[in-house]
Scaffold this active site. Structure first.
Site, mmCIF file in Angstrom:
data_model
loop_
_atom_site.group_PDB
_atom_site.id
_atom_site.type_symbol
_atom_site.label_atom_id
_atom_site.label_comp_id
_atom_site.label_asym_id
_atom_site.label_seq_id
_atom_site.Cartn_x
_atom_site.Cartn_y
_atom_site.Cartn_z
ATOM 1 C CB ALA A 169 -0.915 -0.002 1.218
ATOM 2 N N GLY A 199 1.068 5.208 1.805
ATOM 3 C CA GLY A 199 0.496 6.028 2.848
ATOM 4 C C GLY A 199 1.004 7.443 2.783
ATOM 5 C CG LEU A 255 4.239 10.070 7.219
ATOM 6 C CD1 LEU A 255 4.604 9.812 8.657
ATOM 7 C CD2 LEU A 255 4.705 11.442 6.783
ATOM 8 C CD1 TRP A 270 6.224 4.627 -2.598
ATOM 9 C CD2 TRP A 270 4.642 3.072 -2.770
ATOM 10 N NE1 TRP A 270 5.481 4.927 -3.711
ATOM 11 C CE2 TRP A 270 4.494 3.970 -3.837
ATOM 12 C CE3 TRP A 270 3.744 1.998 -2.664
ATOM 13 C CZ2 TRP A 270 3.489 3.842 -4.796
ATOM 14 C CZ3 TRP A 270 2.748 1.859 -3.617
ATOM 15 C CH2 TRP A 270 2.631 2.788 -4.666
ATOM 16 C CE LYS A 312 4.974 4.931 7.312
ATOM 17 N NZ LYS A 312 4.243 5.455 8.475
ATOM 18 C CG ASP A 349 -4.194 10.566 11.044
ATOM 19 O OD1 ASP A 349 -5.280 11.154 10.860
ATOM 20 O OD2 ASP A 349 -3.550 10.046 10.112
#
Length: 798
Positions: free
Chosen positions: A202, A204, A206, A208, A225, A330
């Site tokens: 996915a 996001g 901030l 990949w 990440k 968040d």
């Protein structure tokens, strides 16, 4: 051809609007860009634009109209981690206090909550099968054009033009900032000599997110990440903070971090940081909702009980973060994944320290609290996001625009109209004033659990009782024998629990028993005057019927509390307990309207508690609002059968409204384990024999009386009480027979062992009157009963 406007580039802009050398995207509507200087392009990357994708006290909210549908704070990936900051303005401390539901502390609790079962053990949530990691790998990893925004100024980048797809790499046409949406790792690459990349999972806000195999630890699946935009200084700072915070976090409902590694980009040679986290193979709550709407009409949401269960499972994780001095910032359905029966909070990319006044603030449009841009993040703003997310999970509404900082009204949203406690819960959780929200994740979960009990009971009519930490049980049942006197009811209603942490708690354990007058004297002579002592004095004055004196004490108490709220002898000005006692005092004074106003205030603060609803039902009944009284009595009784006053109250208002069958059915639900079971059965018998209620349930009067007789025969009563009730049943039947009721073919042939005829009923009445005469306490009472027996006996021939 147009010359590229980017300083230092000698390329030309092709017909599709992109430079053939550096890739900058030149809007057709901004030809002036061809003369932009290097200095002015550089200026575009200043704080005026970076403020658009994050929030802070100096920049205003990051959720303005220029940010587009997504920002850096809107991470959409399934795996992420934290960033820092809780900026509240230069030289100011972050605000962490909210309205006190208990009145015992104005500051948010930082205690860690224990992990409970999914849905507090009350909800059976559908299992989500563990997802094979390889099946989750994207075949064509690409960021959709609609989600491509410049990380510096927030404007659209990489969009299609003249039939040509938008570029995934280039320079922003507004500010010249470089952007790149291409994955930096390819399948087969190995990081740190042990992590083999399989592909992208996915993307996001901030970075990949990649799936990899950890060859050093049994080939376990892990998630890598990295940064989506390594040229963004704030994004890099956020990732660095994420690394630091994740190393400290250890909670079963929060994704685990395994390692931190660096790897050189295969194209540029630039060193990129990666976080190695556990793989959570399941489905996000956001995807659950998308699947529901994709297979339905487009407005479906999760069942309310399931949505509440998810929130209850995650709130302890947030409470844990608050307990270690962190703010999540968040929370949203995207960041919660269910695997089997477990929920995980993922994407800690926006996490920041409580008290951090420097770091960039990240959040998501539609979830972020309105004060973020001025006050900064706090425990209250975290809980605000939970309230918003819960609303998004449970019903469909335009939470990004029309209801960006508000909620639909019950008139616009049927779910909120059906479940008033849920609507009040959301209203407090998302109150624009942070001081009026819940004080802690623990308190929020406590009230939400109460709301869940109500919801489940309404769905299947099975009670879901639960102990209250805020109120005592009802002190006695009111209205079981006759319509309740308001003062008597006030003395029976629950009262706030005594704060065990109060310095006088030990003294109060012995001084709050006995007669009201004795308690008043003992409390006035208390060795120490604390908040609890003064509140218990008010309670004793109310119980003694001295409502005026109790009100004076309340006003003195709340007035002085405004001067020094930290003094343990005083009560916080936002404490709900004085309001509750003000309501009780108003009942004693015979003013149910004022009492209801006080109880409504407490209901707003404690939407999961039964006590305010029971008190509101009493006030509604006293003011003749039978429909509202029935509603609140029913909510309380349906949820918790320990509030027997609610059963008697509901039966009373149903009888008054002309629905005897429903009233009798309610009384029949008082369990035989209750000390009020017999009283409920007796009330039902009298309701079925009372001539005022005949025909309200469509039954033949004699059939209703026969039902009362059957109920009476099944009860275990002493001789005198059985005889008195038998007289009432037989007298009701005799009145009907005298009027021709015996001819009714639906009527029974026998009643309490008596033939259903004039002679049979007279003989039965005579027998029971003589039984009562033998049990009479005084000669006068015995003579009167014998006279009645003689008067009713059938005529005999001499």
């Amino acid at each position: 051809m147009t010359t590229c406007p980017r300083a230092g580039c000698d390329g030309t802009v092709e017909p599709d609007g992109f430079c053939d050398t550096c890739g900058i995207e030149v809007p057709a509507t901004l030809p002036a860009l061809t003369s932009v200087s290097a200095a002015s392009v550089s200026a575009y990357s200043g704080s005026a634009y970076t403020a658009m994708h994050r929030t802070g006290p100096d920049s205003g909210p990051a959720t303005g109209p220029d940010t587009g549908p997504a920002t850096l704070g809107q991470s959409t990936g399934a795996f992420s981690g934290p960033s820092t900051g809780a900026s509240t303005g230069p030289g100011t401390a972050p605000w962490t206090g909210t309205v006190s539901s208990s009145g015992r502390s104005r500051r948010a609790s930082t205690r860690s909550s224990g992990r409970g079962r999914l849905g507090a053990g009350l909800v059976e949530v559908p299992r989500v099968p563990y997802r094979d990691p390889k099946s989750a790998v994207l075949t064509d990893p690409e960021v959709p054009e609609a989600k491509r925004f410049c990380s510096a100024c927030g404007k659209e980048v990489g969009r299609s033009r003249e039939g040509r797809p938008g570029r995934v790499e280039g320079f922003c046409p507004q500010c010249g900032h470089h952007y790149s949406y291409t994955p930096k790792l390819e399948p087969g690459e190995v990081l740190h000599g042990q992590y083999e990349v399989l592909g992208c999972l996915a993307h996001g806000g901030l970075g990949w997110i990649y799936l990899a195999l950890d060859h050093a630890v049994s080939d376990r699946w892990v998630v890598l990440k990295g940064l989506l935009d390594s040229g963004d200084a704030d994004a890099i700072a956020a990732a660095t903070a994420e690394r630091r915070f994740l190393a400290e976090v250890e909670h079963p409902n929060i994704v685990k971090i395994h390692n931190f590694v660096q790897h050189a980009d295969r194209r540029t040679g630039e060193t990129v940081d990666y976080i190695v986290m556990e793989y959570v193979g399941g489905q996000s709550v956001k995807d659950m909702i998308k699947d529901l709407r994709g297979s339905g009409g487009g407005t479906e949401s999760l069942p309310l009980a399931q949505a509440i269960a998810y929130a209850l499972e995650i709130l302890p994780a947030l409470g844990y973060l608050h307990g270690v001095g962190l703010l999540y910032c968040d929370f949203k359905p995207d960041n919660v994944i269910q695997t089997e029966e477990q929920l995980k909070l993922i994407d800690l990319g926006a996490v920041r320290r409580i008290g951090d006044n420097r770091s960039a603030i990240y959040g998501t449009i539609g979830y972020q609290a309105p004060e973020i841009g001025t006050i900064g993040p706090s425990v209250a703003s975290d809980l605000y996001t939970v309230g918003r997310a819960l609303a998004v999970m449970s019903f469909s509404f335009d939470f990004r625009r029309k209801y960006k900082t508000g909620l639909p009204t019950p008139a616009d949203q049927p779910l909120l109209a059906r479940f008033e406690s849920y609507q009040r819960f959301l209203r407090r959780a998302t109150d624009p004033n942070p001081e009026l929200r819940f004080t802690s994740a623990e308190e929020m979960a406590e009230q939400l659990t109460g709301v869940l009990r109500e919801v489940l009971a309404a769905e299947d009519n099975n009670p879901r009782p639960g102990l209250s930490r805020q109120f005592t049980p009802e002190r006695r049942c009111f209205g079981s024998e006759q319509d309740p006197d308001l003062a008597t009811a006030a003395a029976a209603l629950p009262v706030p629990q005594v704060d065990a942490g109060d310095p006088a708690a030990g003294f109060l354990a012995t001084a709050t028993t006995g007669e009201a007058a004795e308690r008043v004297a003992a409390l006035r002579a208390a060795p120490v005057t604390t908040a609890e002592v003064r509140l218990q004095l008010v309670r004793a004055l109310v119980d003694a019927g001295q409502a005026e004196e109790a009100t004076r004490e309340l006003y003195a108490l709340t007035a002085t509390s405004m001067f020094d709220p930290d003094d343990p002898s005083l009560v916080d000005s936002d404490d709900w307990r004085p309001v509750w006692y003000r309501g009780l005092a108003a009942l004693v004074e015979g003013n149910p309207a004022d009492a209801r106003a006080a109880f409504e205030t407490v209901y707003d603060v404690l939407p999961g508690e039964a006590a305010p609803k029971l008190a509101i039902a009493l006030c509604a009944e006293a003011t003749g609002n039978l429909a509202e009284a029935a509603h609140y009595y029913e909510v309380v009784w349906r949820t918790d059968r320990s509030y027997v006053s609610a059963a008697f109250g509901l039966a009373r208002v149903l009888l008054a409204a002309g629905t005897r069958d429903r009233a009798v059915a309610v009384l029949h639900t008082v369990p035989d384990t209750s000390s009020h079971h017999v009283a409920a059965q007796v009330t039902a018998i009298r309701a079925q024999t009372d001539a005022r209620h005949r025909g309200t349930d469509g039954q033949s009067p004699l059939v209703a009386i026969s039902g009362a007789a059957d109920r009476l025969e099944a009860l275990e009563l002493d001789v005198a009480r059985r005889a008195r009730l038998s007289v009432e049943v037989l007298q009701a039947a005799f009145d009907l027979v005298a009027g021709g009721g015996a001819a009714d073919p639906a009527g029974p042939g026998e009643l309490l062992g008596c033939e259903l005829s004039d002679r049979g009923l007279r003989l039965g009445l005579e027998r029971h009157y003589r039984t009562l005469a033998r049990l009479a306490d005084t000669p006068e009472e015995r003579f009167a009963l014998v006279d009645r027996a003689n008067a009713v006996r059938p005529r005999t021939l001499v």
